[in-house]
Design an enzyme around this catalytic site. Structure first.
Site, short mmCIF file in Angstrom:
data_model
loop_
_atom_site.label_atom_id
_atom_site.label_comp_id
_atom_site.label_asym_id
_atom_site.label_seq_id
_atom_site.Cartn_x
_atom_site.Cartn_y
_atom_site.Cartn_z
N HIS A 111 0.84 -1.20 0.00
CA HIS A 111 0.00 0.00 0.00
C HIS A 111 0.87 1.25 0.00
CE1 HIS A 111 1.19 -0.39 4.17
NE2 HIS A 111 0.84 0.88 4.37
N ASP A 113 0.54 4.85 1.99
CA ASP A 113 -0.24 5.22 3.17
C ASP A 113 -1.45 6.09 2.83
OD1 ASP A 113 1.38 3.84 4.98
OD2 ASP A 113 2.82 5.49 5.07
N HIS A 268 4.65 0.21 0.01
CA HIS A 268 5.44 -0.63 0.91
C HIS A 268 4.59 -1.74 1.51
CE1 HIS A 268 3.76 2.67 3.31
NE2 HIS A 268 3.75 1.84 4.33
N ARG A 283 4.89 6.23 14.04
CA ARG A 283 5.03 6.86 12.72
C ARG A 283 4.42 8.24 12.78
NH1 ARG A 283 1.44 4.29 8.07
NH2 ARG A 283 0.21 6.18 8.21
C1 SIN Z 1 3.19 1.17 7.66
O1 SIN Z 1 3.35 2.36 7.91
O2 SIN Z 1 2.48 0.80 6.76
C2 SIN Z 1 3.92 0.15 8.52
C3 SIN Z 1 5.27 -0.09 7.98
C4 SIN Z 1 6.06 -0.99 8.89
O3 SIN Z 1 5.60 -1.31 9.98
O4 SIN Z 1 7.16 -1.36 8.51
#
Ligand code: SIN
Length: 307
Positions: A111, A113, A268, A283
């Protein structure tokens, strides 16, 4: 003594660099400019051994732009702009186990974000404080590399298309059905229970001017201009194409690693291969703008039901 320039080590052919010699808690103007330039050039930056308080993490994000508050996830008390990332013994990536009470792992599917927002985030900065003994890597794929590897005929075709991105499936899985059941309390603009928007399939990066594929398994539902079967087949082709290993970098974390990524040109996937162990961090996410189409004809129908 003259200041040392940060060291840059490219991590793969198309995407990602590890940067050393920068303290993210104390960047002067020149260092921040360098970091920003590297971010645009490499799309994903990895910085090790960083010591950031929550306020310093937020302050770093704010140097890139205004911060985004996640439409569903709740931040710690007093920090709505923090998106907690946490997996432990009760976590799973399996929808059946999640429905039976396990907690869904964040970002376990490809995805970009919150691409279901009419103005999806520009980028994200993830700081992991606790990591499993093994596993828990994050894969990133470059939308630039994916776009550039397509034939000119396919590029031209895709540039005319737009796609619906919806948060419903992902957010129902992660947060249950409460929003669908109570729109009056949780409704987004125009009464939708979940965020939804239409974006160009190929977007132009507002800072680099480069073209990038912008569809992902997590949020993209269908291509507006095509029939259902055509849309599903084309999307599946594009997802697989973007998952080509040559377009990717795999980030291996250690405690106190910070990774920054550009959501406008990457997607990612957090690999969940550490069941029973803890992976924890936070995050911050930086607000972005409406994705630019690359043609004059593509219809700028950003929000489905009008924002
Ligand atoms: C995410 O922000 O999608 C999670 C990425 C991660 O935990 O590595």
């Amino acid at each position: 003594m003259p200041e040392q320039a940060p060291k840059v080590r490219k991590l793969s052919g198309h995407i990602g660099a590890e940067i050393s010699g920068l303290d993210l808690a104390r960047l002067d103007e020149r260092e921040f400019k360098r970091l920003h330039d590297l971010f645009l050039e490499h799309q994903v930056l990895v910085l090790r051994d960083q010591m950031l308080t929550r306020d310093q993490h937020i302050a770093l994000g704010k140097r890139f732009g205004e911060l985004h508050v996640h439409p569903m996830a709740k931040g710690p008390e007093g920090y709505p702009e923090i998106f907690p990332i946490e997996a432990g013994a009760n976590s799973s990536n399996d929808p059946k186990a999640i429905r039976a009470g396990k907690k869904a792992v964040n970002g376990g599917h490809w995805h970009s974000d919150v691409s279901c927002d009419p103005e999806p985030p520009l980028g994200s900065i993830l700081y992991l404080r606790e990591v499993p003994e093994f596993g828990g890597d994050t894969l990133f794929s470059s939308g630039y590399a994916a776009y550039e590897a397509l034939s000119p005929a396919m590029q031209n075709f895709l540039e005319e298309l737009t796609a619906v991105h919806s948060g419903e499936a992902t957010y129902r899985l992660h947060y249950g059905d409460q929003r669908a059941q109570d729109r009056s309390r949780f409704g987004f603009h125009n009464g939708q229970a979940y965020p939804e928007a239409v974006h160009p399939v190929v977007r132009r990066h507002p800072e680099t001017g480069r073209k990038s594929l912008f569809v992902n398994r997590g949020f993209t539902r269908e291509i507006v201009e095509l029939g259902h079967a055509e849309s599903q087949a084309l999307l599946e082709f594009l997802y697989r194409h973007q998952e080509t290993p040559e377009f990717q970098v795999r980030v291996q974390w250690a405690a106190n690693t910070v990774t920054l990524w550009d959501n406008r040109c990457t997607q990612h996937r957090a690999v969940f291969d550490y069941a029973g162990q803890v992976r924890r961090g936070e995050r911050v996410t930086i607000k972005g703008d409406r994705p630019d189409s690359v043609t004059r004809h593509a219809s700028p129908q950003w929000a489905l039901a009008g924002a």
